[in-house]
Design an enzyme around this catalytic site. Sequence first.
Site, PDB file in Angstrom:
ATOM      1  N   GLY A  64       0.824  -1.197   0.000  1.00  0.00           N
ATOM      2  CA  GLY A  64       0.000   0.000   0.000  1.00  0.00           C
ATOM      3  C   GLY A  64       0.860   1.249   0.000  1.00  0.00           C
ATOM      4  N   GLY A 113      -0.487  -4.932   0.466  1.00  0.00           N
ATOM      5  CA  GLY A 113      -1.674  -4.641  -0.327  1.00  0.00           C
ATOM      6  C   GLY A 113      -1.700  -5.359  -1.666  1.00  0.00           C
ATOM      7  CD  GLU A 136       1.666  -7.053   5.684  1.00  0.00           C
ATOM      8  OE1 GLU A 136       1.106  -6.943   4.580  1.00  0.00           O
ATOM      9  OE2 GLU A 136       2.282  -8.088   6.032  1.00  0.00           O
ATOM     10  CG  ASP A 144      -3.148  -5.533   6.410  1.00  0.00           C
ATOM     11  OD1 ASP A 144      -2.148  -5.868   5.737  1.00  0.00           O
ATOM     12  OD2 ASP A 144      -3.606  -4.365   6.384  1.00  0.00           O
TER      13      ASP A 144
END
Length: 346
Positions: A64, A113, A136, A144
């Site tokens: 992301g 992401g 992460e 996630d």
Amino acid sequence: MPDIDIRTTGRAGRITLTRPKALNALSYDMCMAIDSALRNWREDDDVDLVILDAEGEKAFCAGGDIAELYETGTKEDFTFGQTFWRDEYRLNALIFEYPKPVISFLQGFTMGGGVGIGCHGSHRVVGESSQIAMPECSIGLVPDVGGSLMLALAPGRLGEYLGTTGYRMGPADAMLVGFADYFIPQINWPDLIELLEASGRAEIIDDHAYTPPIGTLNYLQAEIDQCFDGETLSDILNNLRNIESEFSNKAMTALRRNSPLSVACTIEMLHRLRGTSLTIRKALELEYRFTFRAMEHGDILEGIRAQIIDKDRNPQWQFADMNVPAVAVSKMLQPLGSDALSFPEE
């Protein structure tokens, strides 16, 4: 929009990430554009399947776009991040539950992401350069975008190992763990995409698949299961200290680089998720409990500062001695009440 190319070609809905200089990092606007396209194509009888790919050789999507998360979070505006994660997770569920084939071509880095949009479809293609990871914990988050679901389903204790160390999987490892389905040499991808566009038949991928080069996780499985078989971070650290091997030393080094709070919460999450009741929505809802609180109570702002902003690679983590109290884990993962992640279809 300049960062993404969305169109239909033949029988296929086509989504191409076009930010190669930024390793195709995923912005909020890109997520929303993908979400809108998928919802439109779901009802379009002229679209038989969806193809996701990206420009550039280095990455399908390395994660992301976290610059705006940092900018807003350091001003104590946590709503942008909470909205980003909420809507991104809804997109991840949409891809996972999509009624038409979703085919992704995952060259180079697919992380964070990128896993969320590239690894939940029905046909996930990797090639020689593919490296897939959930790193992460290195910036103070937890795995996630639905990655916790695949980690919880991974053989043995591979989920704990991959989720807490951020180990990068090559094509064979990604297929073993459940992040990919097919190995196809990348020189063959353009012709295969043309066939898919023309035919609208996802099953033709089966005729183009090869056996991938040998991975490493198969060989490490026994040691990983021995070292990472523990209910808590403390258990795993004790295992690593008591098992003197090259692997245990490297694993300990990897864990020490990451946020202890994130690592401890990752382990707890995977233990909670394992079982017959596991669904993508259950995994995303649990992930959101952590990310909703991450900027205010977690280590993410310090992690981004150390890795991306100042680049000193010297984050000052909470619980730097790696003794994370159980109550700290519980607080990050307790239910959110009225703020809990919901899905528009519910």
